[in-house]
Design a protein around this motif. Structure first.
Motif, PDB file in Angstrom:
ATOM      1  N   VAL A 165       0.837  -1.197   0.000  1.00 34.60           N
ATOM      2  CA  VAL A 165       0.000   0.000   0.000  1.00 34.60           C
ATOM      3  C   VAL A 165       0.870   1.244   0.000  1.00 34.60           C
ATOM      4  O   VAL A 165       0.617   2.216  -0.723  1.00 34.60           O
ATOM      5  CB  VAL A 165      -0.953   0.002   1.223  1.00 34.60           C
ATOM      6  N   PHE A 166       1.933   1.196   0.786  1.00 33.87           N
ATOM      7  CA  PHE A 166       2.793   2.374   0.925  1.00 33.87           C
ATOM      8  C   PHE A 166       3.722   2.576  -0.268  1.00 33.87           C
ATOM      9  O   PHE A 166       4.434   3.575  -0.334  1.00 33.87           O
ATOM     10  CB  PHE A 166       3.578   2.296   2.240  1.00 33.87           C
ATOM     11  N   GLU A 167       3.696   1.628  -1.205  1.00 29.26           N
ATOM     12  CA  GLU A 167       4.394   1.844  -2.466  1.00 29.26           C
ATOM     13  C   GLU A 167       3.578   2.754  -3.374  1.00 29.26           C
ATOM     14  O   GLU A 167       4.108   3.397  -4.280  1.00 29.26           O
ATOM     15  CB  GLU A 167       4.637   0.504  -3.168  1.00 29.26           C
ATOM     16  N   LYS A 168       2.255   2.822  -3.133  1.00 41.46           N
ATOM     17  CA  LYS A 168       1.358   3.629  -3.958  1.00 41.46           C
ATOM     18  C   LYS A 168       0.860   4.874  -3.239  1.00 41.46           C
ATOM     19  O   LYS A 168       0.686   5.929  -3.854  1.00 41.46           O
ATOM     20  CB  LYS A 168       0.166   2.779  -4.395  1.00 41.46           C
ATOM     21  N   VAL A 169       0.604   4.757  -1.938  1.00 43.70           N
ATOM     22  CA  VAL A 169       0.052   5.871  -1.166  1.00 43.70           C
ATOM     23  C   VAL A 169       0.792   5.981   0.158  1.00 43.70           C
ATOM     24  O   VAL A 169       0.902   5.001   0.894  1.00 43.70           O
ATOM     25  CB  VAL A 169      -1.460   5.677  -0.898  1.00 43.70           C
ATOM     26  N   ARG A 170       1.293   7.154   0.423  1.00 41.53           N
ATOM     27  CA  ARG A 170       1.925   7.436   1.702  1.00 41.53           C
ATOM     28  C   ARG A 170       1.229   8.637   2.329  1.00 41.53           C
ATOM     29  O   ARG A 170       0.478   9.354   1.664  1.00 41.53           O
ATOM     30  CB  ARG A 170       3.422   7.740   1.509  1.00 41.53           C
ATOM     31  N   PHE A 171       1.485   8.851   3.607  1.00 48.05           N
ATOM     32  CA  PHE A 171       0.979  10.056   4.245  1.00 48.05           C
ATOM     33  C   PHE A 171       1.713  11.260   3.658  1.00 48.05           C
ATOM     34  O   PHE A 171       2.939  11.241   3.506  1.00 48.05           O
ATOM     35  CB  PHE A 171       1.173   9.988   5.758  1.00 48.05           C
ATOM     36  N   ASN A 172       0.952  12.288   3.320  1.00 52.17           N
ATOM     37  CA  ASN A 172       1.514  13.463   2.660  1.00 52.17           C
ATOM     38  C   ASN A 172       2.326  14.286   3.661  1.00 52.17           C
ATOM     39  O   ASN A 172       1.777  14.807   4.633  1.00 52.17           O
ATOM     40  CB  ASN A 172       0.386  14.306   2.063  1.00 52.17           C
ATOM     41  N   GLU A 173       3.618  14.409   3.416  1.00 53.05           N
ATOM     42  CA  GLU A 173       4.507  15.135   4.316  1.00 53.05           C
ATOM     43  C   GLU A 173       4.650  16.612   3.946  1.00 53.05           C
ATOM     44  O   GLU A 173       5.359  17.360   4.625  1.00 53.05           O
ATOM     45  CB  GLU A 173       5.890  14.470   4.346  1.00 53.05           C
ATOM     46  N   SER A 186      -6.867   8.806   3.371  1.00 59.55           N
ATOM     47  CA  SER A 186      -8.007   7.987   2.944  1.00 59.55           C
ATOM     48  C   SER A 186      -8.455   8.366   1.539  1.00 59.55           C
ATOM     49  O   SER A 186      -8.819   7.500   0.733  1.00 59.55           O
ATOM     50  CB  SER A 186      -9.162   8.122   3.938  1.00 59.55           C
ATOM     51  N   TYR A 187      -8.445   9.659   1.225  1.00 62.18           N
ATOM     52  CA  TYR A 187      -8.834  10.099  -0.120  1.00 62.18           C
ATOM     53  C   TYR A 187      -7.849   9.584  -1.163  1.00 62.18           C
ATOM     54  O   TYR A 187      -8.249   9.104  -2.236  1.00 62.18           O
ATOM     55  CB  TYR A 187      -8.903  11.623  -0.177  1.00 62.18           C
ATOM     56  N   ASP A 188      -6.560   9.653  -0.845  1.00 63.35           N
ATOM     57  CA  ASP A 188      -5.540   9.159  -1.776  1.00 63.35           C
ATOM     58  C   ASP A 188      -5.658   7.654  -1.988  1.00 63.35           C
ATOM     59  O   ASP A 188      -5.391   7.146  -3.084  1.00 63.35           O
ATOM     60  CB  ASP A 188      -4.142   9.523  -1.271  1.00 63.35           C
ATOM     61  N   LEU A 189      -6.061   6.925  -0.934  1.00 61.33           N
ATOM     62  CA  LEU A 189      -6.321   5.488  -1.096  1.00 61.33           C
ATOM     63  C   LEU A 189      -7.456   5.264  -2.094  1.00 61.33           C
ATOM     64  O   LEU A 189      -7.392   4.367  -2.940  1.00 61.33           O
ATOM     65  CB  LEU A 189      -6.692   4.863   0.248  1.00 61.33           C
ATOM     66  N   MET A 190      -8.507   6.064  -1.982  1.00 54.94           N
ATOM     67  CA  MET A 190      -9.648   5.940  -2.884  1.00 54.94           C
ATOM     68  C   MET A 190      -9.242   6.225  -4.324  1.00 54.94           C
ATOM     69  O   MET A 190      -9.596   5.479  -5.247  1.00 54.94           O
ATOM     70  CB  MET A 190     -10.760   6.886  -2.447  1.00 54.94           C
ATOM     71  N   VAL A 191      -8.491   7.306  -4.522  1.00 55.26           N
ATOM     72  CA  VAL A 191      -8.049   7.677  -5.867  1.00 55.26           C
ATOM     73  C   VAL A 191      -7.178   6.580  -6.467  1.00 55.26           C
ATOM     74  O   VAL A 191      -7.263   6.281  -7.670  1.00 55.26           O
ATOM     75  CB  VAL A 191      -7.288   9.018  -5.828  1.00 55.26           C
ATOM     76  N   ALA A 192      -6.344   5.950  -5.633  1.00 57.32           N
ATOM     77  CA  ALA A 192      -5.456   4.886  -6.101  1.00 57.32           C
ATOM     78  C   ALA A 192      -6.181   3.558  -6.304  1.00 57.32           C
ATOM     79  O   ALA A 192      -5.589   2.605  -6.830  1.00 57.32           O
ATOM     80  CB  ALA A 192      -4.304   4.700  -5.112  1.00 57.32           C
ATOM     81  N   GLY A 193      -7.445   3.494  -5.902  1.00 56.86           N
ATOM     82  CA  GLY A 193      -8.206   2.263  -6.072  1.00 56.86           C
ATOM     83  C   GLY A 193      -7.818   1.159  -5.122  1.00 56.86           C
ATOM     84  O   GLY A 193      -8.051  -0.024  -5.400  1.00 56.86           O
ATOM     85  N   LEU A 194      -7.249   1.523  -3.972  1.00 57.76           N
ATOM     86  CA  LEU A 194      -6.854   0.527  -2.974  1.00 57.76           C
ATOM     87  C   LEU A 194      -8.019   0.288  -2.020  1.00 57.76           C
ATOM     88  O   LEU A 194      -8.528   1.229  -1.415  1.00 57.76           O
ATOM     89  CB  LEU A 194      -5.621   1.009  -2.202  1.00 57.76           C
TER      90      LEU A 194
END
Length: 297
Positions: A165-173, A186-194
């Motif tokens: 998961v963290f290869e595609k979405v990480r917490f925005n620093e 959570s929004y970035d997870l949705m956009v990435a389709g995870l």
């Protein structure tokens, strides 16, 4: 198999680490528990150092604070196993089956699994009541209800994630350290389709802020949300507060709401700090605060 990752700041996290270590050892799985203090310099770290004497556990403290997003990304980068369980320091398992209940969900799918949160049933003293009421009514939801809005209902204090998961979405620093980093995640997870799955595998949230602290943190969160909206990192319709703010601006009512907020703020605080806090009033307080912030905030 499982890396348990616990960010902490000025908190005695030894009881949590010890409880989770016991559960992992009893489950006969390969595991590690990594705890990192985010530069608090707290005297409580003398107690946290005892974590290093627990089997397959480690504790370390950063010399400087790097923020809620970066500390979680750092923990993920140190994880040695395929599955990562993130727990906040001020939580404790509801029962002895937290790890056992997560095991069936550690399959070959790249996903996130959220176990949920509960609050102690005993009503706290008045100065902690607002946080307790809000948590019970807005956060402590059953999995079936959470699954209806799986991304928005994800809280990052008790979630399992496949390492990929963290290869595609990480917490925005790159965002200010003023909360809502979990909303953006959570929004970035949705956009990435995870996919995000919800199960009933709760932890207690023990760290109840007093009402003054909670209101202050809520104001920080509103400022953070407004930043994310203005920067286009979140769409207006992702969270309810964003939708309402967009409607008020479109109708030309934001200035009016701001005026009412400023005029009635003291009266609202009297209720919110009292023995019967109104969540509807709290919602108006937050949207009023958002409307009162300059456009640049």
């Amino acid at each position: 198999m499982l890396s348990v990752l616990i960010p902490t700041y000025n908190f005695n996290v030894y009881p949590l680490a010890a409880a989770i270590q016991k559960q992992c050892a009893g489950s006969n799985i390969a595991f590690e528990i990594i705890v990192i203090d985010d530069g608090s310099g707290s005297a409580l770290n003398a107690e946290n150092d005892k974590i290093n004497y627990l089997h397959r556990c480690s504790f370390s403290a950063l010399s400087a604070n790097i923020g809620r997003s970066a500390i979680r990304n750092l923990l993920a980068s140190k994880a040695n196993y395929t599955w990562m369980l993130f727990l906040d320091a001020d939580t404790l398992p509801v029962d002895e089956n937290l790890i056992k209940n997560y095991l069936p969900h550690m399959d070959n799918h790249v996903k996130v699994v959220y176990g949920g949160i509960k609050y102690k049933e005993n009503k706290p003293e008045t100065m902690q009541l607002l946080r307790w009421v809000y948590g019970n009514r807005r956060e402590a939801l059953e999995a079936e209800e959470r699954q209806q809005r799986p991304y928005l209902r994800l809280l990052t204090l008790n979630f399992l994630a496949h390492k990929d998961v963290f290869e595609k979405v990480r917490f925005n620093e790159n965002i200010p350290n003023v909360r809502h980093e979990d909303t953006l995640f959570s929004y970035d997870l949705m956009v990435a389709g995870l996919p995000v799955e919800h199960i009933d595998n709760n932890v207690y949230h023990l760290g109840l802020d007093n009402s003054i602290q909670f209101i202050r943190k809520s104001e920080e969160a509103i400022a953070g949300l407004k930043f994310l909206l203005q920067e286009g990192l979140l769409p207006d319709d992702y969270v309810g507060m964003g939708r309402l703010y967009a409607r008020l601006r479109k109708a030309g009512l934001a200035a009016t709401v701001s005026f009412i907020f400023v005029a009635t703020r003291k009266a609202m605080l009297k209720n919110l700090l009292g023995s019967h806090p109104s969540l509807k009033l709290f919602d108006f307080y937050r949207i009023g605060y958002m409307c009162s912030l300059p456009a640049s905030q």
